[in-house]
Structures are given as structure tokens and as C-alpha cells.
Design a protein around this motif. Structure first.
Motif, PDB file in Angstrom:
ATOM      1  N   UNK A 188       0.830  -1.205   0.000  1.00 17.10           N
ATOM      2  CA  UNK A 188       0.000   0.000   0.000  1.00 17.10           C
ATOM      3  C   UNK A 188       0.866   1.257   0.000  1.00 17.10           C
ATOM      4  N   UNK A 189       1.950   1.243   0.759  1.00 14.04           N
ATOM      5  CA  UNK A 189       2.818   2.415   0.847  1.00 14.04           C
ATOM      6  C   UNK A 189       3.564   2.644  -0.468  1.00 14.04           C
ATOM      7  N   UNK A 190       4.072   1.589  -1.081  1.00 11.89           N
ATOM      8  CA  UNK A 190       4.771   1.751  -2.358  1.00 11.89           C
ATOM      9  C   UNK A 190       3.825   2.274  -3.430  1.00 11.89           C
ATOM     10  N   UNK A 191       2.611   1.749  -3.461  1.00 12.56           N
ATOM     11  CA  UNK A 191       1.623   2.220  -4.435  1.00 12.56           C
ATOM     12  C   UNK A 191       1.303   3.692  -4.206  1.00 12.56           C
ATOM     13  N   UNK A 192       1.167   4.073  -2.933  1.00 13.05           N
ATOM     14  CA  UNK A 192       0.862   5.472  -2.607  1.00 13.05           C
ATOM     15  C   UNK A 192       2.003   6.389  -3.020  1.00 13.05           C
ATOM     16  N   UNK A 193       3.234   5.974  -2.770  1.00 11.59           N
ATOM     17  CA  UNK A 193       4.399   6.799  -3.092  1.00 11.59           C
ATOM     18  C   UNK A 193       4.493   7.021  -4.597  1.00 11.59           C
TER      19      UNK A 193
END
Length: 379
Positions: free
Chosen positions: A316-321
Motif C-alpha cells: 500500500x505504501x509503495x503504491x501510494x508513493x
């Protein structure tokens, strides 16, 4: 048979960013020499000299070639034999031709994982390839992806010339053991090499088994090297080693990407999240082997709410970044690693973490179908 110099002659090392001159010969390393002083853990050097994706490239009229190599492998005191040394593979005019088992050379004996090692020195062994087609041909000798290998000598029964430029784009990839591919059936069976062959590009694999934790020296290495395509696969080692918490993970990813963009502002850059790993999907690390030989998570799933990282959080964090950066970086892309190997393929993870040889080849095909498609990030 005539001797061919390994350094300063027609032979080109590809996939290696440094050549270490040893007492026996030449040891290829996949990170430049200046990074060595920044290794916190000795295992980084060990994985750097495991030559995943490293090959010797030249043209020759020879019908027979001989390579003297000195390998270094490990052996637990409880094991009757040293660990498999892997294979050397000869590729002729782009087509796999011959595989040979790498000879056993140096053996590092130890009482158990992490125990003091005792070196049992070995001798170089000779690997011979004969019956090659007549006439001038392009030859690549791929080294075993899991075994440090010193090149001692090369001999040929015909003329050896330097390779000609082939115009292929250069793809630089960095990831964990699941990109290093120790379990592949040979050096051309790693998923990055499979994907590169299908995509018609030349791959440089900077993956570090157990050590893909956003080290700044890796980002600087990628920043400073020629690259037409770049991909990063991040997350599994970060969770399994509890290398970050949510507060520090995002800034570290941004910093890694910023450093690469300092040298490659417009290069297509693909950021990938981890493939499926049942033990860590919803639980944080660290990890340990369970009674069944599969990894198990030691972290408390309840700690995720307080900032511990699971694979679900990392994805989720990589996608958000990536989504946030795409407004000013249109050449940045994201791929969920489960597109390469998903939860339905858990049976292809014998230890709960690392894919089988067949699964690695399938991952390479999946990656190529996505990344090198006409409308894909590397298309």
C-alpha cells in the motif's frame, strides 16, 4: 589451445561493475569497489561476489573452449557434501548451447548458520566446451548465480575477438534473493535473465540476497551507471529483517528514488512490491524457519497498527508513493509483485519464501509480458 587474457584483452565482463584481482585470478563483483567500506554486514560482500547475471562475452572461431575456475561454496558440518556449486552455461549466437556443472573448489565449513567458518582451500577446476559450430560466432559464458567464482584462465582453439555493439537497451534491476534467484536451474533461468531475453534487452542484476534494504550506496551506484531502463523490487527483506517502521520506510523509499533520479531524471523506472509470501502478508518480521522448514513470522500482527511493516502495508505504501510522485515523474511506474507470483501459487514456495526454478521462469515471462508490452513501462 591458446591462452586468452581475461583482463586487458578481447573478453568483456558484463553484469559485473568491478573485477577483484585475487591470488587465483579474477573475481567479478556486482557492486563497485568503493561500496565495500560501507557494508555493515559481511553477507553483503558474499552476495555481491555471487555472479547472478554475470557473463563473459566475446566473438570466436573456436570450436573448443576451456575455462579454469575456482569456486567457493559452503558446507555445514552435518552435511555429507558441500552445497551445489551450480552451472556454467554457454550461449552461442543468443541461443543456449551447453551447460556444465561448476567444479567444487574452496569450501567454507561451519557448525551451523552464523557459526565461525573454516576455509578448506581447493584447487581450480577445468570446464570444457567442445563441438561448437564452425565459423565466427558470438559467445557468452554465464557464471553460476549462487556461487562466487574466480576466473583463472581461458583457452580457445581459434581466434578470439572483442564483441561488437548490439544496440540493445540496458536494463538495471535491484531486488532481494527473489531477484537474485539462487534456486534457479541455472544462470539463464533467473527471472530477470528470462525477461531480458524475451524483451530483447541486456540486464544488469544488482540484486542482493537477504540485503535489499534501500542501502544508499546501491542508489548511488544506479545513479552513476548507464541505464536505459531501471527497476527496483523492494519490501521482503525490509519486513523480514524489520529494517524499517512505517514512519521511516516512506522517506527511505523517496530518498532512494530521489538519488536515482539525480542521474536518470527521465529513464523509465519501475517500482515493484513483493511477490506473495503467506507468513508475512499480515504479520511483521523478523522471521525464522518453522518445524516444517517454511519461514514463520515472529512479529505480532497487533503491532502493525503501531507502525510495524507487513507485506500488505508495504504494498500500500509503495503504491501510494508512486501515485504521489507521478504528478511530476511521468516515467515512474508501479507493479504489484503478486502479478509475478500470487497467493494462488503458494505451492511454488517450498520454504514459504523462495520460488522454485520453474516458478522463476514463469515470473520472467509474466514480467516480460507486462513490462515490455507495447504500452508497458519498458515498451
Amino acid at each position: 589451445m591458446r591462452a586468452v587474457p581475461l583482463v586487458g584483452g578481447p573478453v568483456e565482463f558484463r553484469g559485473a561493475l568491478d573485477l577483484e584481482i585475487t591470488q587465483a585470478g579474477v573475481m567479478p563483483r556486482r557492486l563497485p569497489a568503493w561500496t565495500t567500506e560501507q557494508y555493515q554486514d559481511p553477507s553483503v560482500y558474499g552476495t555481491t561476489v555471487m555472479p547472478s547475471g554475470v557473463r563473459l562475452v566475446f566473438r570466436t572461431e573456436a570450436c573448443a573452449l576451456e575455462f579454469d575456475v575456482l569456486t567457493s561454496t559452503g558446507q555445514l558440518d552435518t552435511d555429507p557434501e558441500p552445497r551445489p556449486t551450480g552451472r556454467l552455461e554457454l550461449v552461442v549466437d543468443g541461443a543456449p548451447a551447453v551447460r556444465r556443472q561448476a567444479p567444487v573448489g574452496n569450501v567454507l565449513r561451519m557448525a551451523g548458520p552464523g557459526a565461525v567458518q573454516r576455509l578448506i582451500p581447493g584447487e581450480p577446476g577445468t570446464v570444457r566446451f567442445s563441438g561448437l559450430p564452425a565459423g565466427m560466432k558470438n559467445v557468452e559464458l554465464w557464471l553460476p548465480q549462487q556461487t562466487p567464482t574466480e576466473l583463472v584462465a581461458l583457452r580457445a582453439d581459434g581466434e578470439v575477438l572483442a564483441p561488437l555493439p548490439d544496440g540493445r537497451r540496458r536494463w538495471v534491476h535491484h531486488g532481494s534473493s527473489i531477484s537474485h534467484c539462487l534456486e534457479a536451474d541455472g544462470p539463464t533461468g533467473t527471472w530477470p535473465v528470462v525477461a531480458a531475453a524475451l524483451g530483447g534487452v541486456e540486464v544488469i542484476n544488482l540484486s542482493q540476497a537477504g540485503n535489499a534494504v534501500l542501502d544508499p550506496y546501491v542508489a548511488r551506484t544506479i545513479r552513476d551507471m548507464p541505464a536505459d531502463l531501471i527497476s527496483l523490487k523492494a519490501g521482503i527483506n525490509i519486513v523480514s529483517l524489520t529494517a524499517f517502521r512505517l514512519r521511516t520506510f516512506g522517506p527511505a523509499v523517496h530518498g532512494f528514488l530521489d538519488t536515482i533520479r539525480d542521474g536518470h531524471p527521465d529513464t523509465p523506472l519501475l517500482l515493484m512490491s513483493p511477490v506473495s509470501c503467506p507468513a508475512l502478508e499480515d504479520s511483521p518480521g523478523p522471521t525464522t524457519p518453522g518445524p516444517d522448514g517454511k519461514i514463520t513470522a515472529l512479529g505480532d500482527p497487533g503491532d502493525v497498527a503501531a507502525g510495524a511493516l507487513s507485506l500488505t502495508v508495504v504494498r500500500a505504501e509503495l503504491s501510494r508513493i508512486v501515485a504521489a510522485r507521478q504528478s511530476h515523474d511521468p516515467h515512474l511506474h508501479y507493479l504489484d509483485g503478486r502479478e509475478l507470483l500470487g497467493p494462488a501459487e503458494a505451492s511454488d514456495l517450498p520454504d514459504g519464501l523462495h520460488p522454485t526454478a520453474a516458478a522463476y521462469r514463469r515470473m520472467g515471462k509474466h514480467f516480460a509480458a507486462y513490462a515490455f508490452a507495447t504500452d508497458g513501462p519498458f515498451g
